[in-house]
Design a protein around this motif. Structure first.
Motif, PDB file in Angstrom:
ATOM      1  N   UNK A   4       1.116  -1.153   0.274  1.00 13.17           N
ATOM      2  CA  UNK A   4      -0.036   0.014   0.213  1.00 13.17           C
ATOM      3  C   UNK A   4       0.944   1.720   0.026  1.00 13.17           C
ATOM      4  N   UNK A   5       0.803   2.697  -0.420  1.00 11.57           N
ATOM      5  CA  UNK A   5       0.976   3.575  -1.154  1.00 11.57           C
ATOM      6  C   UNK A   5       0.315   4.366   0.819  1.00 11.57           C
ATOM      7  N   UNK A   6       0.877   5.465   1.297  1.00 10.44           N
ATOM      8  CA  UNK A   6       0.509   5.889   2.352  1.00 10.44           C
ATOM      9  C   UNK A   6       1.608   7.602   2.810  1.00 10.44           C
ATOM     10  N   UNK A   7       0.724   8.262   2.610  1.00 12.09           N
ATOM     11  CA  UNK A   7       1.646   9.269   3.022  1.00 12.09           C
ATOM     12  C   UNK A   7       2.566   9.653   3.578  1.00 12.09           C
ATOM     13  N   UNK A  36      -3.128   8.707   7.671  1.00 14.53           N
ATOM     14  CA  UNK A  36      -1.916   7.566   6.759  1.00 14.53           C
ATOM     15  C   UNK A  36      -3.678   6.556   7.089  1.00 14.53           C
ATOM     16  N   UNK A  37      -3.151   5.873   5.083  1.00  6.95           N
ATOM     17  CA  UNK A  37      -4.483   5.077   4.759  1.00  6.95           C
ATOM     18  C   UNK A  37      -5.033   4.121   6.100  1.00  6.95           C
ATOM     19  N   UNK A  38      -4.575   4.120   6.894  1.00  8.45           N
ATOM     20  CA  UNK A  38      -5.130   3.731   8.202  1.00  8.45           C
ATOM     21  C   UNK A  38      -6.312   4.254   9.477  1.00  8.45           C
ATOM     22  N   UNK A  40      -4.822   6.028  11.297  1.00 11.00           N
ATOM     23  CA  UNK A  40      -3.390   6.806  11.873  1.00 11.00           C
ATOM     24  C   UNK A  40      -3.358   8.050  11.485  1.00 11.00           C
ATOM     25  N   UNK A  63     -10.094  11.124  10.858  1.00  4.54           N
ATOM     26  CA  UNK A  63     -10.196   9.437  10.170  1.00  4.54           C
ATOM     27  C   UNK A  63     -10.796   8.809   9.967  1.00  4.54           C
ATOM     28  N   UNK A  67     -10.087   6.415   6.204  1.00  9.99           N
ATOM     29  CA  UNK A  67      -9.981   5.028   7.013  1.00  9.99           C
ATOM     30  C   UNK A  67     -11.725   4.436   6.253  1.00  9.99           C
ATOM     31  N   UNK A  69     -12.741   5.491   3.332  1.00  3.44           N
ATOM     32  CA  UNK A  69     -12.591   5.920   2.476  1.00  3.44           C
ATOM     33  C   UNK A  69     -13.623   6.755   1.126  1.00  3.44           C
ATOM     34  N   UNK A 112      -4.478   7.223  -0.027  1.00  2.04           N
ATOM     35  CA  UNK A 112      -3.128   7.458   0.578  1.00  2.04           C
ATOM     36  C   UNK A 112      -3.195   8.061   1.884  1.00  2.04           C
TER      37      UNK A 112
END
Lengths: 140, 140, 140, 140
Positions: A4-7, A36-38, A40, A63, A67, A69, A112
């Motif tokens: 996965x891509x994330x900030x 981030x994509x999770x 957090x 969040x 989370x 999307x 992301x």
């Protein structure tokens, strides 16, 4: 395994700077949160004059957007009385935000991360969140 | 009526930059949180590689240090079994942190905010928090 | 932008199967939780006879191990009275688990998720968590 | 003394498989949670692409459906403004879900557990939950 891509933190600072510039332009000191994509937290700033309650609301908008999307104002529409998602606003201990100002950050079709803004009207919050995303996408 | 001095967002960025420089020097990516004298979050950064669990722990260390006007490691000492503050660690839903890494920011004898660090050992966290304060005080 | 590797649902099932086989071998019905690298739940099973309280404990052990990139029993050691991390057990609303049975899942040096086990003794929980990881790594 | 019938882990896997098949058919990656008649989690799967926020929402939908012996969309109807259960959505710290996608699992007139689905629209979530129940009842 998934990739996965994330900030990262550098991205988060660009998103915050873009949002802050718009907040200054419209004259509303904001709380600005990046997740981030999770879901957090990566970074947060409360501009001088930003609301104390908005520290948590901005974080929870971000969040929700990352989370789930989905933009928080979209939840606002489908969770009105009589609509299918009515009642979702109190989910996850009230962290699921249905008030405008939370937007997912999308790159190449994938979420992301997210940005959440609070202290103005929901319309102002959403405008400032979008400005953060615009600044981020412009420099990719 | 009272007049209180508190950190603003410009101060918070200086505190974060000072802490980050030390974190980079010792090679530990940290979560860094800055709160005002009321314990409310002003700014936060999770360095790339900082721990997810430390997002909340750093915020709560800073909340504790600014709100209680005491370093979190001092609470660690007085909350040991048999000591007077034993059990305080689970107060406020667990937000009262007794692990090192949270320091009050003091100017002219008054607590104007706090800094909370998490992701390293408690000793590393405390060292990085102190570096943030040193950088802030050096430019006053 | 960062690129991260994380467990997917197929990986989670392999981890659960490996843990369950060990739990059956030692005759202790367990709660088994798998989280991704951001600490969010991917999969969970409570074996028949697993403890009700352990549903949450297993999830929180896995959350801790993946989010903090550390085995929960290591937190147990450093959080004893007089040790540096004393008091960490009640952090994050009590979700930060310091009891053995939570292990990070590490591939190529990076934490890609976590596994949390609960219902037995902490030693049994840790043994079963390790069996899940062994089964996962064996088929990579 | 009472004797109660409840789902076991083998049943939970059948419910999940039935729900997952429907989710794949409609092309929406879901979070799927199964609880017993006491509302406690038995099994959970987040399909690849399922929403992070939906991990908790799916569990809480299943908790509500099994614990209250009622479909969550039925709560949605009776909790509208002006209706008798208005405000119930925020009960139990927000765990009482009134959005569709949680169904009680009923055998011989008795609730033996629940299934909760989240990540799609409430209508999709409910359809996938029903598919899980259909698969379970078909093999009894």
């Amino acid at each position: 395994m998934m990739t996965v891509q994330r900030l990262d933190i550098a991205d988060a600072r660009i998103l915050i700077a873009g949002a802050r510039a718009k907040a200054e332009e419209i004259g509303v000191p904001m709380c600005i949160a990046i997740t981030d994509e999770g879901g957090n937290l990566i970074a947060f700033e409360r501009m001088d004059g930003g609301k104390v309650t908005s520290t948590i609301i901005a974080i929870d908008k971000s969040y929700t957007a990352s989370g789930a999307k989905k933009a928080t104002h979209e939840y606002g529409e489908v969770s009105q009385p009589g609509k299918p998602a009515y009642g979702i606003a109190s989910a996850i201990g009230g962290r699921l935000m249905v008030v405008g100002g939370g937007l997912p950050v999308i790159v190449d079709g994938a979420v992301v991360g997210g940005i959440g803004i609070s202290s103005g009207t929901p319309g102002q919050d959403q405008e400032v969140a979008q400005a953060g995303i615009d600044a981020f996408l412009a420099q990719l």
